[in-house]
Design a protein around this motif. Structure first.
Motif, PDB file in Angstrom:
ATOM      1  N   SER A   1      -2.886  32.470  86.122  1.00  0.00           N
ATOM      2  CA  SER A   1      -3.941  33.437  86.462  1.00  0.00           C
ATOM      3  C   SER A   1      -3.623  34.805  85.867  1.00  0.00           C
ATOM      4  O   SER A   1      -4.515  35.498  85.372  1.00  0.00           O
ATOM      5  CB  SER A   1      -4.069  33.545  87.976  1.00  0.00           C
ATOM      6  OG  SER A   1      -4.256  32.263  88.520  1.00  0.00           O
ATOM      7  N   ALA A   2      -2.348  35.171  85.890  1.00  0.00           N
ATOM      8  CA  ALA A   2      -1.962  36.469  85.324  1.00  0.00           C
ATOM      9  C   ALA A   2      -2.287  36.513  83.836  1.00  0.00           C
ATOM     10  O   ALA A   2      -2.738  37.546  83.315  1.00  0.00           O
ATOM     11  CB  ALA A   2      -0.474  36.706  85.558  1.00  0.00           C
TER      12      ALA A   2
ATOM     13  N   ASP B   1      -6.335  28.456  94.676  1.00  0.00           N
ATOM     14  CA  ASP B   1      -6.414  27.274  95.535  1.00  0.00           C
ATOM     15  C   ASP B   1      -7.559  26.344  95.155  1.00  0.00           C
ATOM     16  O   ASP B   1      -7.729  25.280  95.732  1.00  0.00           O
ATOM     17  CB  ASP B   1      -6.520  27.685  97.015  1.00  0.00           C
ATOM     18  CG  ASP B   1      -7.657  28.678  97.222  1.00  0.00           C
ATOM     19  OD1 ASP B   1      -8.384  28.927  96.240  1.00  0.00           O
ATOM     20  OD2 ASP B   1      -7.799  29.192  98.350  1.00  0.00           O
ATOM     21  N   ARG B   2      -8.384  26.737  94.187  1.00  0.00           N
ATOM     22  CA  ARG B   2      -9.444  25.828  93.753  1.00  0.00           C
ATOM     23  C   ARG B   2      -9.719  26.052  92.254  1.00  0.00           C
ATOM     24  O   ARG B   2      -9.354  27.103  91.700  1.00  0.00           O
ATOM     25  CB  ARG B   2     -10.706  26.016  94.574  1.00  0.00           C
ATOM     26  CG  ARG B   2     -11.278  27.384  94.448  1.00  0.00           C
ATOM     27  CD  ARG B   2     -12.460  27.626  95.377  1.00  0.00           C
ATOM     28  NE  ARG B   2     -12.938  28.990  95.158  1.00  0.00           N
ATOM     29  CZ  ARG B   2     -13.838  29.307  94.243  1.00  0.00           C
ATOM     30  NH1 ARG B   2     -14.399  28.384  93.502  1.00  0.00           N
ATOM     31  NH2 ARG B   2     -14.210  30.570  94.084  1.00  0.00           N
TER      32      ARG B   2
ATOM     33  N   ILE C   1     -12.490  30.286  80.627  1.00  0.00           N
ATOM     34  CA  ILE C   1     -11.192  29.704  80.977  1.00  0.00           C
ATOM     35  C   ILE C   1     -11.304  29.031  82.346  1.00  0.00           C
ATOM     36  O   ILE C   1     -11.820  29.620  83.295  1.00  0.00           O
ATOM     37  CB  ILE C   1     -10.073  30.761  80.987  1.00  0.00           C
ATOM     38  CG1 ILE C   1     -10.035  31.513  79.650  1.00  0.00           C
ATOM     39  CG2 ILE C   1      -8.722  30.098  81.241  1.00  0.00           C
ATOM     40  CD1 ILE C   1      -8.898  32.500  79.495  1.00  0.00           C
ATOM     41  N   ILE C   2     -10.834  27.793  82.397  1.00  0.00           N
ATOM     42  CA  ILE C   2     -10.876  27.068  83.669  1.00  0.00           C
ATOM     43  C   ILE C   2      -9.523  27.254  84.343  1.00  0.00           C
ATOM     44  O   ILE C   2      -8.508  26.710  83.884  1.00  0.00           O
ATOM     45  CB  ILE C   2     -11.167  25.575  83.426  1.00  0.00           C
ATOM     46  CG1 ILE C   2     -12.465  25.433  82.621  1.00  0.00           C
ATOM     47  CG2 ILE C   2     -11.255  24.810  84.742  1.00  0.00           C
ATOM     48  CD1 ILE C   2     -12.620  24.098  81.949  1.00  0.00           C
ATOM     49  N   ASP C   3      -9.513  28.077  85.412  1.00  0.00           N
ATOM     50  CA  ASP C   3      -8.255  28.323  86.135  1.00  0.00           C
ATOM     51  C   ASP C   3      -8.072  27.207  87.170  1.00  0.00           C
ATOM     52  O   ASP C   3      -9.027  26.796  87.824  1.00  0.00           O
ATOM     53  CB  ASP C   3      -8.313  29.692  86.824  1.00  0.00           C
ATOM     54  CG  ASP C   3      -6.936  30.142  87.305  1.00  0.00           C
ATOM     55  OD1 ASP C   3      -5.945  29.464  86.947  1.00  0.00           O
ATOM     56  OD2 ASP C   3      -6.848  31.162  88.022  1.00  0.00           O
TER      57      ASP C   3
ATOM     58  N   VAL D   1      -9.158  18.160  88.577  1.00  0.00           N
ATOM     59  CA  VAL D   1      -9.373  18.857  87.298  1.00  0.00           C
ATOM     60  C   VAL D   1     -10.082  17.920  86.325  1.00  0.00           C
ATOM     61  O   VAL D   1     -11.034  18.306  85.630  1.00  0.00           O
ATOM     62  CB  VAL D   1      -8.028  19.340  86.699  1.00  0.00           C
ATOM     63  CG1 VAL D   1      -8.229  19.906  85.307  1.00  0.00           C
ATOM     64  CG2 VAL D   1      -7.380  20.379  87.589  1.00  0.00           C
ATOM     65  N   LYS D   2      -9.638  16.681  86.306  1.00  0.00           N
ATOM     66  CA  LYS D   2     -10.219  15.707  85.388  1.00  0.00           C
ATOM     67  C   LYS D   2     -11.719  15.542  85.667  1.00  0.00           C
ATOM     68  O   LYS D   2     -12.539  15.475  84.748  1.00  0.00           O
ATOM     69  CB  LYS D   2      -9.494  14.364  85.554  1.00  0.00           C
ATOM     70  CG  LYS D   2      -9.793  13.392  84.428  1.00  0.00           C
ATOM     71  CD  LYS D   2      -9.043  12.121  84.595  1.00  0.00           C
ATOM     72  CE  LYS D   2      -9.460  11.133  83.521  1.00  0.00           C
ATOM     73  NZ  LYS D   2      -8.836   9.846  83.680  1.00  0.00           N
TER      74      LYS D   2
END
Ligand SMILES: Nc1nc2c(ncn2[C@@H]2O[C@H](COP(=O)(O)OP(=O)(O)OP(=O)(O)O)[C@@H](O)[C@H]2O)c(=O)[nH]1
Ligand SMILES: [Mg+2]
Length: 794
Positions: A186-187, A208-209, A224-226, A248-249
């Motif tokens: 995230s940073a 958390d999600r 960007i997918i965090d 995630v998949k």
């Protein structure tokens, strides 16, 4: 299954057409078609230094790039060339993948211009080179010329379009981040967007999600997918990590990412890396293809370097290389394939991180990591788009090597057509010797020569130049005649032994053959031994091991390898035996072994010579290919010589993995006199659901003194058809003696795809001529180098 093009390329041009590093993903993890996304900003120029530890680019270059200036300069010489470029293409575009690749290349170059990234960067050169290779592989015959012109034109078009800003460019990046909790995913996202877009936490898992973070970086739309971080890999966390991975998949199923960033902390890399099971789990859940478009991101890159054994901090570059190599090694282990080479991005997210005058974060090695990030992402996405356009995804697979090593039908067929089994009493070709004895007229030509006085060295020195030449020519002529005489005598002796065997009883038979084998004893050439003696040098320890007269066993040594204290890497074994009057066998093989690999290569053959002239032979070849073994059973029948004609038929059955390949061929050899020979053959090779056909005609003209002197010219035409593609090839081979001291061999080939090669080899015992040959070779090499340079500049 390799395609016909691969076969042609490997036959003719020694250029690696398929890079060891895979080009892109090969499974459903990746999207089907390149998406058409928006490009919503004009972008900004940057000055930066691009250095990646793994890709080892050219010495860092600063580009205080003045984009507009650059574009203006290029524009002047572009406009003329490109007047019709952007028109009339839109219709063709949809159909022709090469045109679409062209557009992608232009887009890539435009992005580099827009971001102020140099086109001379090694990474960029790699991408352009791969695009070029990919198009070469896919190009039709008529397109090959067009492909070669392409990259120059693409640069010009890119500069022109970028200057005019038209057509508008649609390029965006979709990135997935993966890694353990707390590594700084995230940073890094916040650093990339230069604002706090997602929550970070120094003490607890922060994310958390799964959520998408969207923004614009230097004019490029970046999504960007965090994702929530994985927990350290231990059995207790296995299920939780799997749950995260599956979610995630599921999240990316509908809209897969272009690039995956896999995170590790550089400061926590130590020799006992223990995340292998996590890497394995990622590979299992997402599939090995997830690693194709993955960039390794090492956060905390401005670390305090640990102490080395000498008490001083270790070198930064070597620490980085060691750490990334270790992660790469475990990725290789996880996918069971060591060809993968993931690019590395070093990142530092600390707010106090050193900055340059432009306010960009820089690493201890002077790298501005954000522009490196953009460059890596753009390169990765462009390459993956190329693969999708060229439909390469299905042909590249990660995994144990046997999955990628499949024999190709054209290869198998051409080796079947070339295969000549001929085991005679001497283990060689039976046909050669017979032609010699036929000419009785010059039988005792050598004996009829007047005697000659051999001069001493000083006498020779006293001769005039022309006398010296005449003298040496005379000696040469006599030598040829003498060798001819010897060959004939040898053949006659063999025939006599054969006849006497036929007459004599079994006991006589034995003693005769023993006598023959003793007389035939040949000195084995020794291995190359270094001039000074060293007891450690393996060649001094192992000489040829002769167990009996019929078995020749030798050690196989790798002079550059010191892999083991035994100093020997393998063993080779050879034998040829005459079982009875008409049956001959031969075995030759070599095997080498170290702790990891075992490889074997062997050929066994048995032949039966029918008294009425027909020869039947069968053989079994065994060869290691990766972890698999290829077995080839082949048989051959050579019909009795009818007039000057020898007909031959052969078959082969190859087994590799669980697949079988069956081939057959027919061949006819016609001799016209002693010197002219025609060989014609046709063949077919069948594999699972595929068939290859081929054939050829070869004409060979031998020199007057054959076989004492091996002068010959041969011309060969071949045709090969596979997968509805047909290739015609021509080959010219010649060997000739130019005078006493010089010999020249030429080999040239060309096929209907306009690929070919020419090689010329000259050898001389004369100093002057030799030095001329060397000078000529160097000159040739320089010319070639110039050529290569101009092609790579292109
Ligand atoms: N010094 C330094 N600190 C960093 C760096 N990257 C991240 N951090 C710090 O590490 C802590 C954790 O970072 P996060 O970005 O929350 O880590 P994460 O990978 O997103 O963790 P999860 O969301 O739990 O998966 C934060 O306090 C960051 O400020 C870095 O490159 N250098
Ligand atoms: Mg996070």
């Amino acid at each position: 299954m390799n395609s016909l093009k691969d076969w042609i390329s490997s036959q003719l041009v020694s250029m690696p057409l398929v890079s060891p590093r895979p080009l892109s993903g090969s499974d459903s993890f990746f999207r089907e078609e390149p998406s058409n996304e928006e490009f919503d900003d004009q972008g900004a120029a940057h000055s930066n230094t691009l250095v990646t530890p793994r890709i080892r680019p050219a010495p860092s270059t600063s580009f205080n790039s003045d984009r507009e200036n650059h574009s203006d300069q290029s524009l002047q010489h572009v406009v003329v060339q490109n007047s019709d470029h952007s028109h009339n293409r839109s219709d063709k575009k949809k159909m022709d993948p090469l045109v679409r690749i062209d557009d992608l290349q232009v887009k890539f170059l435009r992005l580099l211009l827009r971001l102020g990234l140099s086109q001379n960067n090694v990474l960029v050169a790699k991408v352009l080179y791969r695009i070029h290779l990919a198009t070469l592989i896919r190009a039709e015959e008529s397109d090959l010329k067009r492909v070669n012109l392409r990259s120059d034109r693409a640069r010009a078009v890119a500069a022109e379009q970028e200057a005019s800003g038209l057509p508008e460019m649609d390029f965006s990046l979709r990135i997935l981040v993966l890694g353990k909790t707390g590594v700084g995913k995230s940073a890094t996202i916040n650093s990339i967007f230069d604002q706090t877009k997602t929550e970070t936490n120094p003490f607890r898992p922060g994310t958390d999600r799964i959520r998408e973070v969207v923004g614009t970086v230097n004019g490029i739309r970046v999504t960007i997918i965090d994702t929530p971080g994985f927990l350290p890999s231990c059995t207790g966390n296995f299920r939780r990590n799997k749950k995260i991975m599956l979610s995630v998949k599921k999240f990316i199923r509908k809209s897969p990412p272009d690039i995956v960033l896999f995170f590790e902390r550089l400061d926590l890399m130590s020799t006992n890396y223990n995340d292998f099971s996590l890497l394995k789990q990622i590979t299992e859940v997402f599939g090995p293809a997830v690693w194709f478009n993955t960039v390794l991101v090492m956060t905390h890159s401005s670390l305090v370097l640990p102490e080395g054994p000498d008490g001083y901090p270790v070198n930064y570059e070597s620490y980085v290389r060691q750490s990334t190599d270790m992660v790469q090694h475990y990725i290789h282990q996880a996918v069971s394939d060591s060809r993968l080479e993931n690019p590395v991005l070093l990142v530092e997210n600390h707010p106090q991180c050193r900055k340059n005058i432009a306010g960009e974060k820089i690493l201890p090695n002077g790298q501005v990591w954000k522009s490196q990030f953009l460059l890596l992402c753009i390169c990765t996405k462009v390459l993956s788009d190329v693969n999708i356009l060229m439909k390469f995804q299905d042909s590249i697979h990660l995994g144990p090597s046997n999955a990628t090593h499949m024999p190709s039908l054209p290869h198998l067929l051409s080796s079947l057509l070339r295969h000549r089994t001929a085991i005679g009493p001497s283990g060689g070709d039976v046909g050669v010797d017979e032609s010699l004895v036929s000419d009785a007229e010059d039988e005792d030509e050598y004996d009829q020569l007047p005697p000659i006085r051999i001069l001493t060295k000083s006498q020779f020195e006293r001769l005039t130049k022309s006398q010296k030449k005449d003298y040496l020519d005379e000696l040469d002529y006599r030598e040829t005649l003498y060798l001819k005489k010897q060959l004939k005598e040898e053949y006659r002796r063999q025939m006599e032994i054969k006849l006497s065997k036929e007459k004599n009883t079994a006991s006589d038979d034995n003693s005769n053959s023993q006598q023959a084998s003793q007389e035939e004893a040949v000195l084995l050439p020794d291995m190359e031994v270094p001039p000074s003696f060293g007891s450690d040098w393996p060649a001094h320890r192992y000489r040829c091991l002769l167990t009996s007269d019929q078995w020749i066993m030798r050690p196989v040594l790798d002079s550059h390898g010191w892999d083991n204290d035994v100093g020997l890497d393998g063993v080779s074994l050879e034998t040829a035996m005459q079982v009875n009057r008409n049956v001959f066998t031969s075995v030759a093989g070599q095997m080498s072994k170290d702790k990891q690999d075992f490889s074997i290569q062997s050929e066994c053959a048995a032949a039966y010579l029918d008294p009425n002239g027909t020869t039947y032979s069968v053989g079994l070849d065994v060869q290691s290919a990766g972890r698999d073994t290829i077995y080839t059973l082949h048989g051959n029948t050579k019909l009795r010589k009818l007039w000057h004609n020898v007909a031959e038929s052969g078959f082969s059955l190859t087994s590799f993995g669980n697949k079988y390949y069956i081939g057959g061929k027919l061949e006819d050899t016609i001799s016209v006199g002693k010197r002219l020979k025609f060989v014609m053959n046709v063949g077919q090779m069948m594999g699972p659901e595929q068939v290859a056909y081929g054939g050829g005609v070869e004409a060979t003209l031998r020199g007057r003194d054959y076989p004492v002197r091996n002068d010959n010219v041969s011309l060969m035409m071949t045709i090969l058809s596979f997968n509805k593609e047909m290739v015609l090839g021509g080959n010219l081979q010649s060997e000739s003696r130019l005078g006493r001291n010089m010999s020249l061999s030429v080999n040239a080939n060309l096929n209907s795809r306009r690929m070919g090669k020419i090689s010329i080899k000259a050898s001389s015992t004369d100093h002057l001529q030799f030095s001329m040959v060397v000078a000529f070779t160097i000159f040739w090499a320089l010319l070639r180098k110039k050529d290569v340079k101009s092609t790579s500049d292109e």
